[in-house]
Design a protein around this motif. Structure first.
Motif, PDB file in Angstrom:
ATOM      1  N   PHE A 509       0.831  -1.203   0.000  1.00 40.08           N
ATOM      2  CA  PHE A 509       0.000   0.000   0.000  1.00 40.08           C
ATOM      3  C   PHE A 509       0.868   1.257   0.000  1.00 40.08           C
ATOM      4  N   VAL A 510       1.865   1.284   0.884  1.00 39.72           N
ATOM      5  CA  VAL A 510       2.701   2.476   1.024  1.00 39.72           C
ATOM      6  C   VAL A 510       3.483   2.743  -0.251  1.00 39.72           C
ATOM      7  N   THR A 511       4.032   1.705  -0.853  1.00 37.56           N
ATOM      8  CA  THR A 511       4.886   1.881  -2.032  1.00 37.56           C
ATOM      9  C   THR A 511       4.091   1.956  -3.331  1.00 37.56           C
ATOM     10  N   GLY A 512       2.789   1.794  -3.257  1.00 35.03           N
ATOM     11  CA  GLY A 512       1.966   1.907  -4.455  1.00 35.03           C
ATOM     12  C   GLY A 512       1.940   0.678  -5.331  1.00 35.03           C
ATOM     13  N   GLN A 513       2.487  -0.437  -4.828  1.00 35.43           N
ATOM     14  CA  GLN A 513       2.462  -1.661  -5.616  1.00 35.43           C
ATOM     15  C   GLN A 513       1.043  -2.218  -5.748  1.00 35.43           C
ATOM     16  N   THR A 514       0.225  -1.907  -4.744  1.00 38.53           N
ATOM     17  CA  THR A 514      -1.159  -2.377  -4.726  1.00 38.53           C
ATOM     18  C   THR A 514      -2.065  -1.224  -4.331  1.00 38.53           C
ATOM     19  N   PRO A 515      -3.175  -1.012  -5.018  1.00 36.20           N
ATOM     20  CA  PRO A 515      -4.129   0.019  -4.589  1.00 36.20           C
ATOM     21  C   PRO A 515      -4.632  -0.275  -3.176  1.00 36.20           C
ATOM     22  N   ILE A 516      -4.899   0.766  -2.416  1.00 35.06           N
ATOM     23  CA  ILE A 516      -5.332   0.598  -1.033  1.00 35.06           C
ATOM     24  C   ILE A 516      -6.796   0.169  -0.996  1.00 35.06           C
ATOM     25  N   ASP A 517      -7.022  -1.102  -0.702  1.00 28.18           N
ATOM     26  CA  ASP A 517      -8.368  -1.652  -0.519  1.00 28.18           C
ATOM     27  C   ASP A 517      -8.494  -1.997   0.955  1.00 28.18           C
ATOM     28  N   TRP A 518      -8.888  -1.029   1.760  1.00 25.62           N
ATOM     29  CA  TRP A 518      -8.841  -1.185   3.221  1.00 25.62           C
ATOM     30  C   TRP A 518      -9.852  -2.204   3.726  1.00 25.62           C
ATOM     31  N   GLU A 519     -11.026  -2.203   3.139  1.00 20.91           N
ATOM     32  CA  GLU A 519     -12.046  -3.144   3.580  1.00 20.91           C
ATOM     33  C   GLU A 519     -11.574  -4.583   3.389  1.00 20.91           C
ATOM     34  N   LYS A 520     -10.948  -4.871   2.256  1.00 23.99           N
ATOM     35  CA  LYS A 520     -10.434  -6.223   2.008  1.00 23.99           C
ATOM     36  C   LYS A 520      -9.284  -6.530   2.959  1.00 23.99           C
ATOM     37  N   PHE A 521      -8.426  -5.553   3.208  1.00 26.49           N
ATOM     38  CA  PHE A 521      -7.292  -5.762   4.108  1.00 26.49           C
ATOM     39  C   PHE A 521      -7.778  -6.130   5.507  1.00 26.49           C
ATOM     40  N   VAL A 522      -8.741  -5.382   6.014  1.00 28.89           N
ATOM     41  CA  VAL A 522      -9.240  -5.639   7.369  1.00 28.89           C
ATOM     42  C   VAL A 522      -9.937  -6.990   7.437  1.00 28.89           C
ATOM     43  N   SER A 523     -10.779  -7.281   6.462  1.00 26.47           N
ATOM     44  CA  SER A 523     -11.524  -8.547   6.495  1.00 26.47           C
ATOM     45  C   SER A 523     -10.590  -9.747   6.373  1.00 26.47           C
ATOM     46  N   THR A 524      -9.559  -9.630   5.536  1.00 28.26           N
ATOM     47  CA  THR A 524      -8.601 -10.733   5.398  1.00 28.26           C
ATOM     48  C   THR A 524      -7.806 -10.927   6.683  1.00 28.26           C
ATOM     49  N   THR A 525      -7.383  -9.821   7.287  1.00 25.71           N
ATOM     50  CA  THR A 525      -6.633  -9.915   8.546  1.00 25.71           C
ATOM     51  C   THR A 525      -7.460 -10.619   9.616  1.00 25.71           C
ATOM     52  N   LYS A 526      -8.729 -10.290   9.681  1.00 26.58           N
ATOM     53  CA  LYS A 526      -9.596 -10.945  10.662  1.00 26.58           C
ATOM     54  C   LYS A 526      -9.798 -12.413  10.311  1.00 26.58           C
ATOM     55  N   ALA A 527      -9.969 -12.697   9.030  1.00 23.19           N
ATOM     56  CA  ALA A 527     -10.190 -14.082   8.609  1.00 23.19           C
ATOM     57  C   ALA A 527      -8.993 -14.972   8.906  1.00 23.19           C
ATOM     58  N   LEU A 528      -7.798 -14.384   8.907  1.00 22.97           N
ATOM     59  CA  LEU A 528      -6.591 -15.162   9.185  1.00 22.97           C
ATOM     60  C   LEU A 528      -6.406 -15.443  10.676  1.00 22.97           C
ATOM     61  N   GLY A 529      -7.247 -14.820  11.513  1.00 26.63           N
ATOM     62  CA  GLY A 529      -7.178 -15.144  12.938  1.00 26.63           C
ATOM     63  C   GLY A 529      -7.034 -13.969  13.873  1.00 26.63           C
ATOM     64  N   MET A 530      -7.173 -12.737  13.386  1.00 31.07           N
ATOM     65  CA  MET A 530      -6.965 -11.590  14.269  1.00 31.07           C
ATOM     66  C   MET A 530      -7.979 -11.551  15.408  1.00 31.07           C
ATOM     67  N   ASP A 531      -9.227 -11.898  15.146  1.00 30.03           N
ATOM     68  CA  ASP A 531     -10.222 -11.880  16.225  1.00 30.03           C
ATOM     69  C   ASP A 531      -9.821 -12.827  17.352  1.00 30.03           C
TER      70      ASP A 531
END
Length: 547
Positions: A509-531
């Motif tokens: 996200f910071v380097t611009g390699q990928t567009p910032i898709d925050w909703e997908k980032f948060v949902s994936t992080t939670k799906a991987l076990g953050m909760d």
């Protein structure tokens, strides 16, 4: 932000460990089962003071495994003034089993895996939970209660230390360095070239908008006056987490100390990297990076690379301990540049109190191994070097008449440390004697073990002023609380995948390699076990608050 939480009273944190090993009265036995519940070492009567030397000189040896002296020319194995003095005082010969610091974890890990012929005392290299469950170390409760009067007194005066070194089963398996006073006297923050600000007619930035304008001016205004567009406005250590210091403006605890985890006002642990404010912060960093204001190599920068850029008069901002302002100024002076590095106040923003975090006061753990031939002697020796006032003076101040002298009943550093005849830095001078060691030692906030940090500042009024400037902004980092074995196992499994995904995605996200898709980032992080991670951290935190 005030130091007003219950867990802040001692702001003592510790590497996570837990019970697992029960010991018998027979030294070296790793398969016996304890027959009584462990008790607090401060309960009951004080252990009897011991007399020095512990043994007739030359009749006893302890094997101690450690990373070697950080001043490489003077290996512990070849003798140093401080540790030679300890041998004279205690009568105990130390057989050092030292490794280069970069190789210690791997080398000691191989020996622990073999589980044979271990040294009497060694620095832990893995989770104490695993080390103890493998039967490699022994509980210290009874040894401390019966043979360590100085550690007992230390725990009575600082009950949080005993509490945080105690595993959920009630046992203490290792003792830990305490650097609370050192972090207060040498905070980690954002360092900037004040002479560049002056050259460009700028004030020290406070808000993120002001920081953007300053960094942009560093990029385009030729503050190093060489006629080339070669300035690097900011080059941080610790990659994205180093840049996380700027998250202070949004109330985000993103630096390596808390690593994104922090309790809110309701005492609920949150993960700050997935908060809405973090999205705004990442967008700000992306703007800086896209305009060339962040070192393009920030993801992989080494300490040496940043030093090189500073020496070549290229870097305008970095993140580091405040004592490095002197080192940076000296490096540039040697290169013919009159630099003026200073620490800035932490970035501020609406609705948030700016802050810099204090590091975890409790450092590496030291344990007595299952193979210790004389655990009582090992405990007495650790007690003296670690928690006696005389032992602490040796490891913090060095040798009287050389590195310090007594004035009005207190040790004060001599010019030998600050103006060393061979040009050694302050730390190098002390370490050449064996002080500031790769061993357990105390630099606390108050009391008899708090003298060294203030003595260092007394020797350098300019540095002391830098520390005073930001002292009001210092807050504790999120406490790292002792795991149960089950918690340790589950967190290790979950964190591996989550941390990799979060780090890689945010850098893209910071380097611009990928567009910032925050909703997908948060949902994936939670799906991987953050909760589940937050659930475990919350139960640990509540256990800690209720102790």
């Amino acid at each position: 932000m005030l130091l007003n939480r219950k867990w802040v009273s001692g702001i003592v944190v510790c590497t996570a460990f837990s019970m697992l090993l029960a010991c018998s009265n027979k030294a070296g036995s790793s398969d016996a089962v304890a027959t009584k519940e462990p008790s607090k070492v401060t309960e009951g009567s004080q252990s009897e003071p011991y007399k020095l030397p512990f043994v007739e000189p030359g009749t006893a040896t302890l094997r101690v495994a450690s990373g070697d002296n950080l001043y490489a020319p003077n290996s512990y194995a070849q003798g140093t003034a401080v540790w030679d003095e300890f041998e004279k005082l205690t009568g105990v010969k130390i057989e050092w089993e030292v490794f280069p610091n970069s190789q210690y974890v791997e080398s000691m890990g191989v020996r622990l895996a073999a589980a044979r012929n271990l040294p009497d005392i060694f620095r832990l290299v893995d989770s104490p939970v695993k080390t103890a469950s493998d039967g490699l170390i022994m509980p210290l409760n009874d040894l401390i209660a019966e043979h360590a009067p100085n550690i007992q007194q230390l725990f009575k005066d600082n009950p949080d230390m005993e509490r945080m070194m105690t595993a959920p089963d009630g046992n203490i398996y290792s003792i830990h360095s305490n650097s609370a006073g050192a972090y207060m006297a040498d905070p980690f923050g954002i360092l900037i070239r004040k002479d560049w600000l002056d050259e460009l007619g700028l004030k020290e930035p406070e808000t993120l908008d002001q920081w953007y304008e300053v960094l942009k001016a560093f990029k385009t205004g030729d503050p190093n006056k060489n006629g080339k567009p070669d300035e690097i406005p900011i080059s941080p250590e610790y990659s994205l987490k180093g840049l996380g210091l700027f998250g202070s403006a949004m109330g985000l605890h993103l630096f390596v100390y808390s690593d994104g985890y922090y309790p809110n006002k309701s005492e609920v642990i949150e993960y700050h990297w997935i908060k809405d404010e973090a999205k705004t912060f990442i967008e700000w960093l992306n703007k800086l990076y896209s305009e060339g204001l962040i070192d393009p190599n920030f993801m992989n920068n080494s300490y040496e690379q940043i030093d090189s850029g500073i020496s070549r008069d290229l870097i305008g901002t970095t993140v580091h301990f405040v004592n490095n302002v002197n080192r940076f100024n000296g490096m540039q002076k040697d290169a013919g540049v009159a630099a003026d590095w200073v620490i800035t106040n932490p970035p501020s923003g609406p609705g948030h109190e700016p802050f810099y975090e204090l590091g975890a006061p409790l450092g590496s753990g030291w344990a007595i191994s299952k193979d210790a031939k004389d655990p009582v002697l090992a405990m007495k020796w650790l007690d003296y070097i670690y928690a006696s006032e005389a032992g602490n003076r040796l490891v913090t101040f060095g040798i009287e008449g050389v590195s310090y002298e007594m004035k009005d009943g207190k040790p004060q550093f001599t010019d030998w440390t600050s103006k060393h005849p061979d040009g050694l830095s302050f730390n190098e001078a002390l370490r050449s004697l064996g002080a500031m060691p790769n061993m357990p030692w105390l630099r606390m906030m108050d009391g008899p073990f708090s003298l060294q940090p203030q003595a260092i500042l007394d020797k350098d009024p300019a540095l002391s002023a830098q520390v005073s400037k930001v002292k009001e902004y210092l807050v504790p980092s999120n406490p790292v609380i002792l795991d149960t074995p089950e918690e340790a196992e589950e967190l290790a499994r979950l964190n591996s995948e989550v941390e990799t995904y979060v780090s890689e995605t945010l850098l893209k996200f910071v380097t611009g390699q990928t567009p910032i898709d925050w909703e997908k980032f948060v949902s994936t992080t939670k799906a991987l076990g953050m909760d589940r991670i937050l659930e475990i951290k919350q139960q640990k935190y509540e256990r800690y608050l209720n102790q």
